[in-house]
Design a protein around this motif. Sequence first.
Motif, mmCIF file in Angstrom:
data_model
loop_
_atom_site.group_PDB
_atom_site.id
_atom_site.type_symbol
_atom_site.label_atom_id
_atom_site.label_comp_id
_atom_site.label_asym_id
_atom_site.label_seq_id
_atom_site.Cartn_x
_atom_site.Cartn_y
_atom_site.Cartn_z
ATOM 1 N N LEU A 12 0.821 -1.204 0.000
ATOM 2 C CA LEU A 12 0.000 0.000 0.000
ATOM 3 C C LEU A 12 0.861 1.263 0.000
ATOM 4 N N ILE A 13 1.941 1.235 0.790
ATOM 5 C CA ILE A 13 2.836 2.390 0.864
ATOM 6 C C ILE A 13 3.537 2.615 -0.471
ATOM 7 N N LEU A 14 4.077 1.531 -1.046
ATOM 8 C CA LEU A 14 4.779 1.647 -2.322
ATOM 9 C C LEU A 14 3.835 2.075 -3.440
ATOM 10 N N ASN A 15 2.602 1.549 -3.400
ATOM 11 C CA ASN A 15 1.621 1.911 -4.418
ATOM 12 C C ASN A 15 1.254 3.388 -4.321
ATOM 13 N N TYR A 16 1.082 3.873 -3.079
ATOM 14 C CA TYR A 16 0.768 5.291 -2.869
ATOM 15 C C TYR A 16 1.922 6.176 -3.342
ATOM 16 N N ALA A 17 3.148 5.782 -2.990
ATOM 17 C CA ALA A 17 4.326 6.558 -3.396
ATOM 18 C C ALA A 17 4.425 6.632 -4.916
ATOM 19 N N GLU A 18 4.174 5.517 -5.590
ATOM 20 C CA GLU A 18 4.250 5.501 -7.049
ATOM 21 C C GLU A 18 3.172 6.380 -7.671
ATOM 22 N N GLN A 19 1.987 6.392 -7.067
ATOM 23 C CA GLN A 19 0.908 7.240 -7.568
ATOM 24 C C GLN A 19 1.272 8.721 -7.444
ATOM 25 N N VAL A 20 1.854 9.085 -6.294
ATOM 26 C CA VAL A 20 2.255 10.479 -6.076
ATOM 27 C C VAL A 20 3.313 10.889 -7.096
ATOM 28 N N LEU A 21 4.349 10.063 -7.254
ATOM 29 C CA LEU A 21 5.438 10.389 -8.182
ATOM 30 C C LEU A 21 4.943 10.461 -9.627
ATOM 31 N N THR A 22 4.006 9.598 -9.976
ATOM 32 C CA THR A 22 3.453 9.617 -11.327
ATOM 33 C C THR A 22 2.715 10.920 -11.593
ATOM 34 N N LEU A 63 3.870 22.967 -6.077
ATOM 35 C CA LEU A 63 2.433 22.910 -6.327
ATOM 36 C C LEU A 63 1.999 21.519 -6.773
ATOM 37 N N ALA A 64 2.820 20.865 -7.581
ATOM 38 C CA ALA A 64 2.487 19.520 -8.057
ATOM 39 C C ALA A 64 2.395 18.530 -6.902
ATOM 40 N N PHE A 65 3.314 18.613 -5.957
ATOM 41 C CA PHE A 65 3.272 17.718 -4.797
ATOM 42 C C PHE A 65 2.055 18.006 -3.920
ATOM 43 N N SER A 66 1.728 19.280 -3.741
ATOM 44 C CA SER A 66 0.573 19.621 -2.905
ATOM 45 C C SER A 66 -0.714 19.052 -3.484
ATOM 46 N N LYS A 67 -0.842 19.083 -4.814
ATOM 47 C CA LYS A 67 -2.038 18.547 -5.465
ATOM 48 C C LYS A 67 -2.040 17.021 -5.439
ATOM 49 N N ALA A 68 -0.887 16.424 -5.700
ATOM 50 C CA ALA A 68 -0.799 14.962 -5.736
ATOM 51 C C ALA A 68 -1.083 14.337 -4.373
ATOM 52 N N MET A 69 -0.749 15.055 -3.296
ATOM 53 C CA MET A 69 -0.920 14.524 -1.941
ATOM 54 C C MET A 69 -2.097 15.164 -1.213
ATOM 55 N N ALA A 70 -2.869 16.006 -1.917
ATOM 56 C CA ALA A 70 -4.056 16.656 -1.346
ATOM 57 C C ALA A 70 -3.724 17.392 -0.049
ATOM 58 N N LEU A 71 -2.670 18.204 -0.097
ATOM 59 C CA LEU A 71 -2.220 18.938 1.079
ATOM 60 C C LEU A 71 -2.849 20.329 1.128
ATOM 61 N N ASP A 72 -2.968 20.845 2.352
ATOM 62 C CA ASP A 72 -3.371 22.239 2.538
ATOM 63 C C ASP A 72 -2.159 23.089 2.183
ATOM 64 N N TYR A 73 -2.238 23.747 1.040
ATOM 65 C CA TYR A 73 -1.085 24.417 0.447
ATOM 66 C C TYR A 73 -1.304 25.922 0.419
ATOM 67 N N ARG A 74 -0.270 26.662 0.831
ATOM 68 C CA ARG A 74 -0.317 28.116 0.724
ATOM 69 C C ARG A 74 1.016 28.629 0.188
ATOM 70 N N ARG A 75 0.897 29.654 -0.633
ATOM 71 C CA ARG A 75 2.083 30.248 -1.230
ATOM 72 C C ARG A 75 2.168 31.720 -0.843
ATOM 73 N N MET A 76 3.370 32.160 -0.489
ATOM 74 C CA MET A 76 3.592 33.573 -0.194
ATOM 75 C C MET A 76 4.782 34.073 -0.994
#
Length: 203
Positions: A12-22, A63-76
Amino acid sequence: MISIPVTEKRYLILNYAEQVLTEVRRAIVGKDDMILKTFLTMLAGGHLLLEDKPGVGKTTLALAFSKAMALDYRRMQFTPDVMPTDVTGFSVYNKATGQLEYKPGAALCNLFLADEINRTPPKTQAALLQAMGERAVTIDRQTHELGWDFMVVATQNPIEQQGTYPLPEAQLDRFLFKIVMGYPERDEEKEIVLRHGAQTDNR
């Protein structure tokens, strides 16, 4: 409580990691080494410093990582007029209750992108020291937790450019990795245009 076998957890961990990187690789062409280091920094609970000239994909990577991991993202955007309280928050007196109320700053999120951090004076840069070191900010003797998953991704322009301030040593020590993005190769530039270039309909 349901017990998941160790082998299944690993899958599950490896599958999630591969999905994020993809997902991230769809936004970032090439730069696999940079993508992997960014992901490892996140998994290790560290902070990341990206350095290079404007326009090479530093902001896009965060930004790509924030979207791939559904993170609460803010930019300043760290311009010379940004104040420390813009980052950490501040207290406001509430006349109705007779008490100070905390107004959160931009850093209260999962993934905080400090864009061009070395364009703002050292006083504002230092506002992130406690946040990066303790994952908390203290305002008027009140400590506000940011959470174990808080991460700073900071970008900086080369120090020889005008209008930049060098980061203090104490700030640099809080970054797990410093990555120099570099320009894409010729074939990668073509792929970027094919994926993200605007197409004009001349009909």
